[in-house]
Design a protein around this motif. Structure first.
Motif, mmCIF file in Angstrom:
data_model
loop_
_atom_site.group_PDB
_atom_site.id
_atom_site.type_symbol
_atom_site.label_atom_id
_atom_site.label_comp_id
_atom_site.label_asym_id
_atom_site.label_seq_id
_atom_site.Cartn_x
_atom_site.Cartn_y
_atom_site.Cartn_z
ATOM 1 N N VAL A 60 0.842 -1.199 0.000
ATOM 2 C CA VAL A 60 0.000 0.000 0.000
ATOM 3 C C VAL A 60 0.877 1.250 0.000
ATOM 4 N N VAL A 61 1.923 1.250 0.832
ATOM 5 C CA VAL A 61 2.841 2.392 0.884
ATOM 6 C C VAL A 61 3.503 2.603 -0.474
ATOM 7 N N ALA A 62 3.854 1.495 -1.143
ATOM 8 C CA ALA A 62 4.523 1.569 -2.443
ATOM 9 C C ALA A 62 3.577 1.936 -3.574
ATOM 10 N N GLY A 63 2.283 1.942 -3.314
ATOM 11 C CA GLY A 63 1.315 2.203 -4.381
ATOM 12 C C GLY A 63 1.116 1.001 -5.291
ATOM 13 N N LEU A 64 1.538 -0.167 -4.841
ATOM 14 C CA LEU A 64 1.366 -1.396 -5.623
ATOM 15 C C LEU A 64 0.079 -2.121 -5.251
ATOM 16 N N GLU A 65 -0.561 -1.672 -4.195
ATOM 17 C CA GLU A 65 -1.872 -2.188 -3.785
ATOM 18 C C GLU A 65 -2.690 -0.986 -3.365
ATOM 19 N N ARG A 66 -3.892 -0.874 -3.902
ATOM 20 C CA ARG A 66 -4.738 0.291 -3.592
ATOM 21 C C ARG A 66 -5.658 -0.052 -2.419
ATOM 22 N N PRO A 67 -5.646 0.776 -1.361
ATOM 23 C CA PRO A 67 -6.487 0.454 -0.206
ATOM 24 C C PRO A 67 -7.968 0.555 -0.535
ATOM 25 N N THR A 68 -8.754 -0.231 0.155
ATOM 26 C CA THR A 68 -10.202 -0.174 0.003
ATOM 27 C C THR A 68 -10.764 1.091 0.627
ATOM 28 N N GLU A 69 -10.088 1.555 1.666
ATOM 29 C CA GLU A 69 -10.546 2.727 2.413
ATOM 30 C C GLU A 69 -9.332 3.380 3.060
ATOM 31 N N GLY A 70 -9.371 4.701 3.205
ATOM 32 C CA GLY A 70 -8.305 5.406 3.900
ATOM 33 C C GLY A 70 -7.440 6.237 2.964
ATOM 34 N N THR A 71 -6.447 6.912 3.542
ATOM 35 C CA THR A 71 -5.589 7.833 2.816
ATOM 36 C C THR A 71 -4.126 7.444 2.997
ATOM 37 N N VAL A 72 -3.385 7.465 1.882
ATOM 38 C CA VAL A 72 -1.960 7.157 1.883
ATOM 39 C C VAL A 72 -1.197 8.404 1.459
ATOM 40 N N ARG A 73 -0.314 8.890 2.326
ATOM 41 C CA ARG A 73 0.541 10.026 1.988
ATOM 42 C C ARG A 73 1.990 9.563 2.053
ATOM 43 N N VAL A 74 2.722 9.803 0.996
ATOM 44 C CA VAL A 74 4.125 9.429 0.924
ATOM 45 C C VAL A 74 4.907 10.637 0.434
ATOM 46 N N ALA A 75 5.989 10.978 1.143
ATOM 47 C CA ALA A 75 6.821 12.140 0.797
ATOM 48 C C ALA A 75 5.969 13.397 0.621
ATOM 49 N N GLY A 76 4.946 13.537 1.465
ATOM 50 C CA GLY A 76 4.107 14.724 1.445
ATOM 51 C C GLY A 76 3.030 14.739 0.379
ATOM 52 N N ASN A 77 2.902 13.638 -0.375
ATOM 53 C CA ASN A 77 1.921 13.566 -1.464
ATOM 54 C C ASN A 77 0.820 12.557 -1.139
ATOM 55 N N ASP A 78 -0.419 12.951 -1.352
ATOM 56 C CA ASP A 78 -1.540 12.021 -1.219
ATOM 57 C C ASP A 78 -1.591 11.173 -2.493
ATOM 58 N N ILE A 79 -1.141 9.916 -2.381
ATOM 59 C CA ILE A 79 -1.071 9.049 -3.568
ATOM 60 C C ILE A 79 -2.276 8.124 -3.677
ATOM 61 N N THR A 80 -3.252 8.303 -2.797
ATOM 62 C CA THR A 80 -4.362 7.346 -2.702
ATOM 63 C C THR A 80 -5.060 7.120 -4.033
ATOM 64 N N HIS A 81 -5.268 8.194 -4.786
ATOM 65 C CA HIS A 81 -6.043 8.077 -6.022
ATOM 66 C C HIS A 81 -5.204 8.337 -7.275
ATOM 67 N N PHE A 82 -3.880 8.276 -7.146
ATOM 68 C CA PHE A 82 -3.034 8.373 -8.329
ATOM 69 C C PHE A 82 -3.357 7.235 -9.287
ATOM 70 N N ASN A 83 -3.360 7.501 -10.601
ATOM 71 C CA ASN A 83 -3.517 6.401 -11.556
ATOM 72 C C ASN A 83 -2.178 5.668 -11.697
ATOM 73 N N GLU A 84 -2.175 4.578 -12.447
ATOM 74 C CA GLU A 84 -0.986 3.724 -12.496
ATOM 75 C C GLU A 84 0.227 4.458 -13.071
ATOM 76 N N ASP A 85 0.011 5.271 -14.084
ATOM 77 C CA ASP A 85 1.129 6.002 -14.674
ATOM 78 C C ASP A 85 1.730 6.993 -13.685
ATOM 79 N N LYS A 86 0.868 7.691 -12.978
ATOM 80 C CA LYS A 86 1.345 8.680 -12.010
ATOM 81 C C LYS A 86 2.050 7.990 -10.842
ATOM 82 N N LEU A 87 1.537 6.834 -10.428
ATOM 83 C CA LEU A 87 2.187 6.067 -9.365
ATOM 84 C C LEU A 87 3.572 5.607 -9.793
#
Length: 234
Positions: A60-87
């Protein structure tokens, strides 16, 4: 819930992370409301029994698994809804990942494997940087060898060199010494902590080795999809 004001000093923030996956037996709850804030430059040992959710949390932290619920912030960026290219672009700029099973490209030499992320990023002097990084992990004599011609320890050092070559701000490692003998495993761990000391890289390490967890500044213990203990190592 996590305070948004803490973002500037945080490398990783997980806010109420749930992960539910479908199976033949029905829906399975893998992560059950994970809340954690990892500061920049921390070294974190992530421990717990098999099946407790450690690898899923790292994915989830790596953006290789998308959480069902909740927010993921990495290096100050909310990556929760990034598409695959942006990830993919985000990982390339910020995150190094080391898996237990290496994940090297079998048809590429050690040098080509390490240069690959730099080539994808359009960096100049990719092969020069790859040579330097392979030398740093003691493999300057194995540049033209393919993964199948290398020992397990050598393959893991190539994987480390590939993760290090972009100088990531965050390094995620899933049992990086799990398939190695004791001496080689110690060498690999020295390389990981050396990167932290030289670059201030934030480390999140999944491990079953108590001696490795004790080298980290903080230990998170997982059980049944929860973080059940969060301890600063003295």
């Amino acid at each position: 819930m996590l305070d948004a004001q803490s973002t500037s000093s945080s490398a990783i923030q997980l806010d109420n992370i749930h992960l539910r996956l479908s199976s033949d037996a029905g829906e399975v709850n893998i992560l059950r409301g994970i809340n954690v804030d990892i500061k920049r430059g921390e070294t974190i040992g992530l421990v717990g029994p098999s099946g407790s959710g450690k690898t899923s949390m790292l994915m989830v932290v790596a953006g290789l698994e998308r959480p069902t619920e909740g927010t993921v912030r990495v290096a100050g960026n909310d990556i929760t809804h990034f598409n695959e290219d942006k990830l993919a672009l985000f990982r390339r700029e910020h995150t190094g990942i080391v898996f237990q099973n290496f994940h090297l490209v079998p048809t590429m030499t050690a040098l080509e494997n390490v240069a690959l992320p730099l080539e994808f990023a359009g960096r100049t002097h990719a092969f020069e940087a790859a040579r330097e990084q392979l030398a740093a992990v003691g493999l300057d004599h194995r540049l033209e060898h393919y993964p199948g011609q290398l020992s397990g320890g050598e393959q893991q050092r190539v994987a480390l060199a590939r993760a290090f070559v972009t100088e990531p701000t965050i390094l995620l490692a899933d049992e990086p010494t799990g398939n190695l003998d004791g001496k080689t495993g110690e060498t690999v761990m020295e390389l990981l902590f050396d990167l932290h000391h030289r670059k201030g890289t934030t480390l999140l390490l999944i491990t079953h080795a108590p001696e490795l967890a004790k080298r980290c500044s903080r230990t998170l213990t997982m059980a049944d999809g929860h973080i059940v203990a969060d301890e600063t190592v003295s």
